[in-house]
Design a protein around this motif. Structure first.
Motif, PDB file in Angstrom:
ATOM      1  N   CYS A 207      82.340 -77.508 -31.817  1.00 42.43           N
ATOM      2  CA  CYS A 207      80.908 -77.254 -32.009  1.00 42.43           C
ATOM      3  C   CYS A 207      80.600 -77.400 -33.493  1.00 42.43           C
ATOM      4  O   CYS A 207      81.401 -76.998 -34.348  1.00 42.43           O
ATOM      5  CB  CYS A 207      80.538 -75.850 -31.532  1.00 42.43           C
ATOM      6  SG  CYS A 207      78.763 -75.463 -31.722  1.00 42.43           S
ATOM      7  N   LEU A 215      72.554 -79.775 -33.877  1.00 43.80           N
ATOM      8  CA  LEU A 215      73.585 -79.017 -33.172  1.00 43.80           C
ATOM      9  C   LEU A 215      74.383 -79.928 -32.248  1.00 43.80           C
ATOM     10  O   LEU A 215      73.795 -80.688 -31.466  1.00 43.80           O
ATOM     11  CB  LEU A 215      72.934 -77.892 -32.345  1.00 43.80           C
ATOM     12  CG  LEU A 215      73.849 -77.134 -31.376  1.00 43.80           C
ATOM     13  CD1 LEU A 215      74.829 -76.248 -32.136  1.00 43.80           C
ATOM     14  CD2 LEU A 215      73.015 -76.304 -30.389  1.00 43.80           C
ATOM     15  N   THR A 217      77.044 -79.309 -29.302  1.00 39.30           N
ATOM     16  CA  THR A 217      77.555 -78.203 -28.489  1.00 39.30           C
ATOM     17  C   THR A 217      78.988 -78.460 -28.039  1.00 39.30           C
ATOM     18  O   THR A 217      79.542 -79.539 -28.232  1.00 39.30           O
ATOM     19  CB  THR A 217      76.675 -77.987 -27.251  1.00 39.30           C
ATOM     20  OG1 THR A 217      76.895 -79.064 -26.323  1.00 39.30           O
ATOM     21  CG2 THR A 217      75.197 -77.936 -27.611  1.00 39.30           C
ATOM     22  N   PHE A 218      79.570 -77.447 -27.418  1.00 38.79           N
ATOM     23  CA  PHE A 218      80.921 -77.574 -26.858  1.00 38.79           C
ATOM     24  C   PHE A 218      80.995 -78.692 -25.818  1.00 38.79           C
ATOM     25  O   PHE A 218      82.075 -79.232 -25.556  1.00 38.79           O
ATOM     26  CB  PHE A 218      81.355 -76.260 -26.211  1.00 38.79           C
ATOM     27  CG  PHE A 218      81.801 -75.207 -27.193  1.00 38.79           C
ATOM     28  CD1 PHE A 218      82.494 -75.547 -28.341  1.00 38.79           C
ATOM     29  CD2 PHE A 218      81.539 -73.866 -26.950  1.00 38.79           C
ATOM     30  CE1 PHE A 218      82.930 -74.590 -29.237  1.00 38.79           C
ATOM     31  CE2 PHE A 218      81.973 -72.891 -27.839  1.00 38.79           C
ATOM     32  CZ  PHE A 218      82.664 -73.251 -28.989  1.00 38.79           C
ATOM     33  N   LEU A 233      75.583 -68.658 -32.534  1.00 37.08           N
ATOM     34  CA  LEU A 233      76.231 -69.899 -32.124  1.00 37.08           C
ATOM     35  C   LEU A 233      77.300 -69.614 -31.083  1.00 37.08           C
ATOM     36  O   LEU A 233      77.428 -70.296 -30.066  1.00 37.08           O
ATOM     37  CB  LEU A 233      76.875 -70.596 -33.331  1.00 37.08           C
ATOM     38  CG  LEU A 233      75.991 -71.392 -34.277  1.00 37.08           C
ATOM     39  CD1 LEU A 233      76.852 -72.053 -35.340  1.00 37.08           C
ATOM     40  CD2 LEU A 233      75.182 -72.435 -33.531  1.00 37.08           C
ATOM     41  N   ILE A 234      78.114 -68.572 -31.349  1.00 31.60           N
ATOM     42  CA  ILE A 234      79.217 -68.184 -30.474  1.00 31.60           C
ATOM     43  C   ILE A 234      79.228 -66.668 -30.363  1.00 31.60           C
ATOM     44  O   ILE A 234      79.042 -65.961 -31.358  1.00 31.60           O
ATOM     45  CB  ILE A 234      80.569 -68.682 -31.040  1.00 31.60           C
ATOM     46  CG1 ILE A 234      80.610 -70.209 -31.095  1.00 31.60           C
ATOM     47  CG2 ILE A 234      81.740 -68.156 -30.214  1.00 31.60           C
ATOM     48  CD1 ILE A 234      81.846 -70.770 -31.801  1.00 31.60           C
ATOM     49  N   CYS A 356      76.267 -72.878 -29.089  1.00 27.66           N
ATOM     50  CA  CYS A 356      77.387 -73.796 -28.904  1.00 27.66           C
ATOM     51  C   CYS A 356      77.719 -74.009 -27.434  1.00 27.66           C
ATOM     52  O   CYS A 356      78.265 -75.043 -27.059  1.00 27.66           O
ATOM     53  CB  CYS A 356      78.632 -73.271 -29.640  1.00 27.66           C
ATOM     54  SG  CYS A 356      78.625 -73.574 -31.420  1.00 27.66           S
TER      55      CYS A 356
END
Length: 481
Positions: A207, A215, A217-218, A233-234, A356
């Motif tokens: 991420c 951004l 993301t995962f 974010l996480i 994320c």
């Protein structure tokens, strides 16, 4: 009458000598009178093995014909091979088995899951090399003269020199229960594999956040968002990362990150809770408590590495198999993280607001929801002089400056152009380039490093860049209106 000559037979038993053979017919069954063994052929029969000779001695009364010994040329060849160490035989015993193949197989098993981009690679690789060397030493006597063995020994020496591995130190083992390190995520994964669990290496996710802000993301979705203020974010059972974004230009909905807070949650005997915080012009190389590591002993389970003073730090959480990069470029911060999938997805239902994991909320996105900052259509195209008035850049000059650092015109290139047109800050060019470098350092799948815009039917855009230019201009108008 002429007296008949009695022919001498050959009693069964081990071979002893090589006598001449009389030019007569084949010998009849041996006489009970003991005689010295003699050759009865011209070297046309193969030599019995030691095991066959022993069996013949045990059942001599059941044998009708003599057992022949090898001719002198074969005996000399066997003696030569023995002197070279390629054939071992003595007292009719089986030679010890060379186990170099087993040593090599174990080494491959210990290193196949390792990745040079992750923290702790050198330590684990050196452990495996020392275990490999120890295995070859144990089988050295049996492998004397084996070319594969000697090649392996030379290869181990070269690898240990390349990796600066010491000859003394801990070794890996094919038995994970013996060497299990509770504060090493890779040791956990290997232990699960050997216990018959997941047979695949651990899967990692990436991420990243940069610019104003973009951004990734995962799930490798790329979005451009507003998300002004503090956003998570996480937020899982092991790690929390929160960013704070502020407006970049008055009157614009575009924002950029000026504060990052990272919380490594307490984890058994590996580390106490550690908090890291960075703000614009204050990128420390220590946690808020003044320490630079967590955990006991020489092999720290969590530590900070300063790569560029006040500009770039890395955090390596060995117990989580996680690496975090934080940079300051211009007035704003960027972040990139690599984390095992099983840990990243370990969270409660109440923790589902994670950029994320799920991306930005729809109301916070300023792109088309598919990461295509160049594909927002449906607005009247503003005159390019408007974009130049906002930022000092035209589409052409922004395109040229971004292309100097990013020759591949992927989504990172487009983000660079967008940021220059919306802010006029040339540091965002460096931010986009550094974000791509972080992807190449941390993302586990090379084929996904570059993300290219797709048309509505999912196919990549062709060589014309006109849709990109039109879309970017429309997007800039959307941001400011």
């Amino acid at each position: 009458m002429m007296r008949k000559k009695r022919k001498r037979g050959v009693p069964p038993g081990p071979c002893r000598s090589h006598g001449p053979r009389p030019a007569t017919a084949p010998a009849p069954p041996p006489s009970p009178e003991p005689t010295r063994p003699a050759w009865t052929g011209m070297g046309l029969r193969a030599a019995p093995s030691c095991a066959a000779a022993a069996a013949a001695a045990a059942g001599a009364e059941q044998r009708r014909r003599p057992r022949l010994c090898p001719p002198p040329p074969l005996a000399l060849l066997l003696l030569l091979l023995l002197s070279l160490g390629l054939l071992h035989a003595g007292d009719c015993q089986q030679p010890a088995q060379c186990r170099i193949q087993k040593c090599t197989t174990d080494f491959v098993s210990l290193t196949s899951h390792l990745n040079s981009a992750i923290d702790g690679f050198d330590s684990e690789f050196c452990k495996a090399l020392r275990a490999y060397a120890s295995c070859t030493q144990r089988t050295s006597k049996a492998c004397r003269g084996n070319l594969v063995y000697h090649s392996a020994v030379l290869g181990i020496s070269d690898l240990m020199s390349q990796r600066n591995c010491s000859k003394d130190g801990p070794t890996s083992s094919t038995n994970p229960e013996v060497t299990h390190d509770p504060c090493n995520y890779h040791s956990h994964a290997e232990a699960r594999e050997h216990r018959g669990g997941d047979q695949n290496p651990p899967s990692y996710l990436f991420c990243g956040l940069f610019g104003d802000p973009h951004l990734r993301t995962f799930k490798d979705h790329f979005q451009t968002c507003k998300v002004e203020g503090a956003w998570p974010l996480i937020d899982n059972n092991y790690l929390s990362v929160q960013v704070t974004n502020v407006p970049v230009v008055p009157g614009s909905s575009a924002t950029a990150t000026n504060k990052i807070t990272i919380i490594f949650k307490a984890h058994h005997e590996c580390t106490d809770q550690k908090v890291y915080q960075a703000v614009t012009d204050d990128l420390p190389a220590a946690f808020v408590d003044g320490t630079t590591s967590g955990g006991d002993g020489d092999a720290k389970s969590l530590h900070i590495v300063e790569r560029e003073s006040g500009r770039y730090v890395e955090m390596h959480a060995r117990y989580l198999g996680t690496t975090v990069f934080v940079r300051q470029l211009g007035r704003y911060l960027t972040l990139a993280i690599r984390m095992p999938e099983d840990l990243a997805m370990s969270y409660e239902e109440s923790q589902d607001l994670q950029l994320c994991v799920n991306g930005c909320p729809l109301s916070e996105r300023i792109d088309d929801g598919q990461g295509q900052v160049s594909a927002i259509l449906g607005h009247s195209l503003p005159h390019t002089s408007l974009a130049q008035a906002w930022s000092g850049y035209t589409l052409e000059t922004a395109n040229t400056q971004c292309h100097e650092k990013m020759p591949v015109k992927d989504i990172y290139f487009q983000s660079c152009v967008f940021d220059l047109l919306t802010t006029g800050d040339a540091n965002f060019t460096t931010a986009a380039h550094s974000a791509l470098e972080d992807v190449e350092a941390l993302h586990p799948r090379k084929e996904r490093w570059h993300i290219f815009p797709s048309s509505s039917n999912g196919t990549p855009h062709g060589g014309s860049h006109l849709p990109v230019i039109l879309g970017l201009t429309c997007l800039i108008l959307t941001v400011f209106l």
